[in-house]
Motif scaffolding. Sequence first.
Motif, PDB file in Angstrom:
ATOM      1  N   MET A 164      13.159 -10.333   2.539  1.00  0.00           N
ATOM      2  CA  MET A 164      13.183 -11.716   2.043  1.00  0.00           C
ATOM      3  C   MET A 164      11.898 -12.475   2.379  1.00  0.00           C
ATOM      4  N   THR A 165      11.329 -12.203   3.542  1.00  0.00           N
ATOM      5  CA  THR A 165      10.169 -12.972   4.012  1.00  0.00           C
ATOM      6  C   THR A 165       8.844 -12.243   3.747  1.00  0.00           C
ATOM      7  N   ALA A 166       8.852 -11.249   2.883  1.00  0.00           N
ATOM      8  CA  ALA A 166       7.689 -10.354   2.771  1.00  0.00           C
ATOM      9  C   ALA A 166       6.567 -10.905   1.890  1.00  0.00           C
ATOM     10  N   ARG A 167       6.842 -11.874   1.038  1.00  0.00           N
ATOM     11  CA  ARG A 167       5.816 -12.489   0.187  1.00  0.00           C
ATOM     12  C   ARG A 167       5.044 -11.449  -0.645  1.00  0.00           C
ATOM     13  N   TYR A 168       5.795 -10.604  -1.338  1.00  0.00           N
ATOM     14  CA  TYR A 168       5.143  -9.524  -2.106  1.00  0.00           C
ATOM     15  C   TYR A 168       4.174 -10.058  -3.156  1.00  0.00           C
ATOM     16  N   GLU A 169       4.493 -11.219  -3.739  1.00  0.00           N
ATOM     17  CA  GLU A 169       3.605 -11.789  -4.772  1.00  0.00           C
ATOM     18  C   GLU A 169       2.186 -11.959  -4.220  1.00  0.00           C
ATOM     19  N   LEU A 170       2.116 -12.428  -2.969  1.00  0.00           N
ATOM     20  CA  LEU A 170       0.819 -12.625  -2.328  1.00  0.00           C
ATOM     21  C   LEU A 170       0.039 -11.313  -2.252  1.00  0.00           C
ATOM     22  N   TYR A 171       0.743 -10.249  -1.921  1.00  0.00           N
ATOM     23  CA  TYR A 171       0.059  -8.967  -1.699  1.00  0.00           C
ATOM     24  C   TYR A 171      -0.275  -8.243  -3.004  1.00  0.00           C
ATOM     25  N   VAL A 172       0.502  -8.484  -4.056  1.00  0.00           N
ATOM     26  CA  VAL A 172       0.111  -7.976  -5.380  1.00  0.00           C
ATOM     27  C   VAL A 172      -1.290  -8.488  -5.688  1.00  0.00           C
ATOM     28  N   GLU A 173      -1.491  -9.773  -5.455  1.00  0.00           N
ATOM     29  CA  GLU A 173      -2.776 -10.413  -5.744  1.00  0.00           C
ATOM     30  C   GLU A 173      -3.874  -9.860  -4.824  1.00  0.00           C
TER      31      GLU A 173
END
Lengths: 411, 411
Positions: B378-387
Amino acid sequence: MEKSQNGEENAQLNLSNDGSICGYDSLHHLLKDNLKPHHFQEVNRLLTGLNCGKVLETITLPESATSLSVKHGFDAQAFSFRADKELLREPRVVRVGLIQNSIAIPTTAHFVDQKKALFEKLRPIIDAAGSSGVNILCLQEAWMMPFAFCTREKKWCEFAEPADGESTKFLQSFAKKYNMVIISPILERDVNHGEVMWNTAVVIGNHGNIIGIHRKNHIPRVGDFNESTYYMEGNTGHPVFETEFGKIAINICYGRHHPLNWLAFGLNGAEIVFNPAATVGELSEPMWPIEARNAAIANSYFVASINRVGTETFPNPFTSGDGKPAHADFGHFYGSSYISAPDASCTPSLSRNRDGLLVTDMDLNLCRQYKDKWGFRMTARYELYVETLAQYVKPEFEPQVIRDPLLHKRC
Amino acid sequence: MEKSQNGEENAQLNLSNDGSICGYDSLHHLLKDNLKPHHFQEVNRLLTGLNCGKVLETITLPESATSLSVKHGFDAQAFSFRADKELLREPRVVRVGLIQNSIAIPTTAHFVDQKKALFEKLRPIIDAAGSSGVNILCLQEAWMMPFAFCTREKKWCEFAEPADGESTKFLQSFAKKYNMVIISPILERDVNHGEVMWNTAVVIGNHGNIIGIHRKNHIPRVGDFNESTYYMEGNTGHPVFETEFGKIAINICYGRHHPLNWLAFGLNGAEIVFNPAATVGELSEPMWPIEARNAAIANSYFVASINRVGTETFPNPFTSGDGKPAHADFGHFYGSSYISAPDASCTPSLSRNRDGLLVTDMDLNLCRQYKDKWGFRMTARYELYVETLAQYVKPEFEPQVIRDPLLHKRC
């Protein structure tokens, strides 16, 4: 540097409420004091990667530092990692200092007094670091206050400061005096953006200037760590700070559970990643020796892990979402600050119970040496994972599942 | 299950060439046999996360299995992880088996005889697993041959087989007989695509059918692991196999150094990830207890780690790219197969020296319980890391670096 427990002390070890023994200083001492030397050597090889091939040397700190440690009752240990000599680069040895500490006076005291007492408590430990020739010093998470986020009471917000506030000013003088980069993890109030708060590390350069800040990327909602009551996920990306003494980054506390967070600091070129934390025994102690070392191995950089020490008791009892009765503390911060190297070795940890200063020399050349040796970056196939993650974040994502066609239908 | 060394045996421990002691079975036994019980309990709590709150129970295997282990001289240990009871889901307890073994006859023997001897060696260990009620069994990496990739000689390619070749057929009969999923890591020859080779795991369903294959994603070029001489990075993505007994995936050997690889199996829904490996002491032993446990914690799934055992000597000496003289083996495969749980606990490891079968019960409900508790997904912020990753893979990528403006100009 190392102060060994003697047999008499060990005989006095008692059982605590949860069945664990108390009264020992650290895992390292527990093993060293109770195993025969040749058994300890092999256990230490298996656990820390230190054997004949890789050596961790002990450093003798100057008398000015050790006398401060005796006078003010903090643990002081110092080690040195080795790297191979290279033909084309000189060694780049950096001396890193970590400070772990308990709070100074009860949480019932006036907030001004609490902060002032913390300043006074830290002064001799920072002086010991400075007089030991530390190049980069890091304090623990939110060092300028008790870790009050378990209470969910908003009054603790009053501890928050701007990035250039009094805690930063306090440390700037030490940075200048000792020619020392200082990482200062604080509760930040962003006065220019609606006065919101952040969990922030301020990076102070060795000339006393503020180089920049980093805000905690991942915010916990687990156990008593109700931090999202106070601040949200950071908006500063994954900056690497290029300082006089090397390229450093800060992965604050709960971010250590996120391999992508560690990775991003590595992709931006970090050679040392600091992990100032506040974490308690029941919740995370078995993870503590795992995650930082894994990050150091996987990303070919050094990791410096810092945890608070002691139990912090708050004025008003609070519940923990576990059905148990209200209580006024959320457990023992187990200290155990230590440093992990890219070659999978690590230092012993500081005490589980006492304030401490850990000084460690590291040749930053070891980072690239291990990139060259293991090739993790080269073999990482990042293009593949860009695609995987890009698919995953779509709401309509479907996992790659191969179902046994003979499988009985199940719900 | 556990066979303890006695004091007499410990007194006979000798020093090996590299200064480490030999003659002990595993870290677990070294600690348990040489520490006082209350010290061992605390050390074990710190190292494995097992204390009063989390218990690892020992299972008694049936007589049919233990008599096979005695007759054929392999280690047999069995444990059980606990999970909380849930209100809406029944427990989903799966019994997992891991096999580690040395090769059966010298590498100078005819290849047909070597493979046949491995089949015969494994037969009683697989029978012991089957008669113990194992639901999912995994063998070690390239179990049907010596790990000859250190030699760089192409003759060893003759060991390769199609995914439905003789090794698979050998195991299919056991899968059917014992109603057991079997993961079979082999050297695969892809006859339909130019006869190239892959390092592949074949997943055999509990009805004896082939569910599918997975090919090793990350290929090492380190030490004697010259595997890219023989096969390239896998082209099967990160499949999760939905079997009768749970959703499983296979992260083959060197893939365990890659956090993104572990992550992708988790994103696709794996509940158990098997890591069949072949790795030697000097190179990786201090990493072995770290990476799998970190993956289990970070991804909230179980990890089953398997390593070969023993030293494999080859007919022709080879060099290792370290400037040292040519030699005919590349070190001791240290076994130490074990299982890590999402709650940061783990089983003791199998022997460093002997063949072994590790049987472990695990309630797969523990995976989601830990996702709910810690919230890492839940807290992984995958969108940030895609970028972040999308930027990184561009040749013109510029790292996020904040340079101290007062920094002296350096090259």
